[in-house]
Design a protein around this motif. Sequence first.
Motif, short mmCIF file in Angstrom:
data_model
loop_
_atom_site.label_atom_id
_atom_site.label_comp_id
_atom_site.label_asym_id
_atom_site.label_seq_id
_atom_site.Cartn_x
_atom_site.Cartn_y
_atom_site.Cartn_z
N SER A 1 4.44 -2.29 12.42
CA SER A 1 3.40 -3.23 12.15
C SER A 1 3.69 -4.62 13.15
O SER A 1 2.97 -4.88 13.94
CB SER A 1 3.59 -3.79 10.57
N LYS B 1 2.55 -5.39 -0.77
CA LYS B 1 1.27 -6.27 -0.40
C LYS B 1 0.11 -5.82 -1.48
O LYS B 1 -0.52 -6.83 -1.82
CB LYS B 1 0.91 -5.63 0.91
N LYS C 1 4.57 -0.76 8.34
CA LYS C 1 3.56 -0.95 7.30
C LYS C 1 3.70 0.51 6.52
O LYS C 1 3.59 1.42 7.18
CB LYS C 1 2.04 -1.00 7.81
N ASP D 1 3.34 3.05 3.25
CA ASP D 1 2.20 3.35 2.16
C ASP D 1 2.77 4.61 1.48
O ASP D 1 3.01 5.78 1.91
CB ASP D 1 1.10 3.97 3.07
N LYS E 1 1.29 -0.23 -1.27
CA LYS E 1 1.37 -0.65 0.32
C LYS E 1 2.42 -1.77 0.37
O LYS E 1 2.45 -2.72 -0.51
CB LYS E 1 -0.06 -1.25 0.59
N ASP F 1 5.54 -3.99 3.35
CA ASP F 1 5.89 -4.23 4.75
C ASP F 1 7.46 -4.00 4.45
O ASP F 1 8.05 -4.98 3.62
CB ASP F 1 5.65 -5.59 5.32
#
Length: 694
Positions: free
Chosen positions: A670, A628, A603, A605, A640, A642
Amino acid sequence: MTDLAQYRNIGIFAHVDAGKTTTTERILKLTGKIHKTGEVHDGESTTDFMEQEAERGITIQSAATTCFWKDHRLNIIDTPGHVDFTVEVYRSLKVLDGGVGVFCGSGGVEPQSETNWRYANDSEVARIIFVNKLDRIGADFYRVVEQVKKVLGAKPLVMTLPIGIEDNFVGVVDLLTQQAYVWDDTGLPENYTVGEIPEELKEKAAQYREQLVETAVEQDDDLMMAYMDGEEPSIEDLKRCIREGTRKLDFFPTFCGSAFKNKGIQLVLDAVVDYLPSPTEVDPQDLTDEEGEPTGEVATVSPDEPLRALAFKIMDDRYGALTFIRIYSGKLNKGDTILNSFTGKTERIGRMVEMHANERSELSAAQAGDIIAVVGMKNVQTGHTLCDPNHPCTLEAMVFPDPVISIAVAPKDKAGVEKMGIAIGKMVAEDPSFRVETDEDSGETILKGMGELHLDIKVDILKRTYGVELEVGEPQVAYRETITQPIEDSYTHKKQSGGSGQFGKIDYRIRPGEANSGFVFTSTVVGGNVPKEFFPAIEKGFKGMMEEGPLAGFPLLDVEIELYDGAAHAVDSSAVAFELAAKGAYRQSMPKAGPQLLEPVMKVDVFTPEDNVGDVIGDLNRRRGMIKDQEPGSTGIRIKADVPLAEMFGYIGHLRTITSGRGQFSMEFSHYAACPQNVSEQVIAATKEKKAAK
């Protein structure tokens, strides 16, 4: 003995660079624990005492210290903010009764703040919020309050309002007492005046105070009725209600200030004393059995109960191994013999010390509510319960995440081999998210961790602290395998070599399991064709093989195996024969069940200035990333996504190039997802090549 109501065990946690360590420094200065504040950017802060921490300006391991404020004893733990060290935050929150969540006035609620907040929710830790750095460009207290509601799903109870902002930030309005605290330009925390609320803030202060009172009186029906009849509650009643609501996690008192400029810290300290719970007010820890299942009993916090304590951190320093423990109940004296319920062995308490970062003062006794360190314990690890030998018990254990990245290391000379072995042994005891394996084929030492920075710092510690010069290989991704097709098959293990032979026949079905289900074994054999006593051996045979998948030898995940029939021989069948049958069945059937390679997906950021958003998104797409969400902020955009871990090596350098040094990112594991065919083929080919080379 001190009164437990006067104790506050608190942690300070936040995203990287929100100002946790600076806030801790100011608290220590205000409480008289230190006389000169050390700055993080000068590498001189008290709690960042490792060389690596001073150099990088980040906190790597949580540090404990004790100070006093208004006759209350504060045990404070300053935790790291970097995502690779979240295990430090997790285990600290596990033993704390309250926390201070620090948020940056301009950065707001950042990714690591979310992770830490989630950990604190899981551990049910009461918190107050401190919005820091209001003197910075782009700071906006009200925006951060909204983010706390939206991003964290929490209810902030605003207790102070800022007077001025950015360069003009001079003080705060205390909504409870309706007074303004204004600091002068000397930067000294004690140089402030208390006066009237500035004219331009009166309306806003009245509005926020009304919200504060309405939220607080909801905790007490009688007060609420009186308030609705027009009766103003007293400050004592309001404090009592706020304390109750904070303890129940109904809301989080929210303060503001600037730790670096020494503004607003006194009110935060007052809030710790006024609103955060003492050890006796927190729901007691559950006791569990050996399997980790709750027994229904709890560890009541009281000095009069039998001893129950949890070892939450091991640290090795120049004086030997230190075991940090939180005492939940009972008393501990120098010379006592205690039981480690995990190992079943007893140990004698030699030296006990109270920690102040890396300095210590000797103790002869400690009691429920204390956080102390014991010197020289032998077989204690993080998460072990220490208790009275006459009253054995187990406290709820800690669960640590599996590493997602590994590197191979080798000492440069023969002398380093033994040194490295001893050093790594100590480091593994200190950090449960750091694992070490030896590759049986090549004899290489494999270090496994939570991210590139995590392993980078481990290698640095090996070199500097322990003097081991290393050759370091390329980072490797922790791939996994799974299957995609159900299969029904049969396998017979038969061996005859004079005397009694070996015989075991099993008929079984193999199916892909649910995500994250691991390995599931069931038996539907009827009629006793395979005697029940052999089921555990069959399960053991299959389970033992799961460490090596059919494609490239990575561990196999999420598989269900059902034993539905088979055959046994009255003389030749044995547990060993059936275990070998299961192993043979695994080798025979798994390659036919559509094996597939899985890769860890992170995940991610990313924070980027607006001008570079297109380039950053394009780059993430090239790295097989799935975007995302995008969130605009005052100084840039947060993206954000993946992204597979394999594509993220060295990303920080690349991001800095794209954004002219202004971009930042953080990532955490994640889930596992299927590898695309082309990537899968490359990984399998590279793994086979590596094995052939050995």
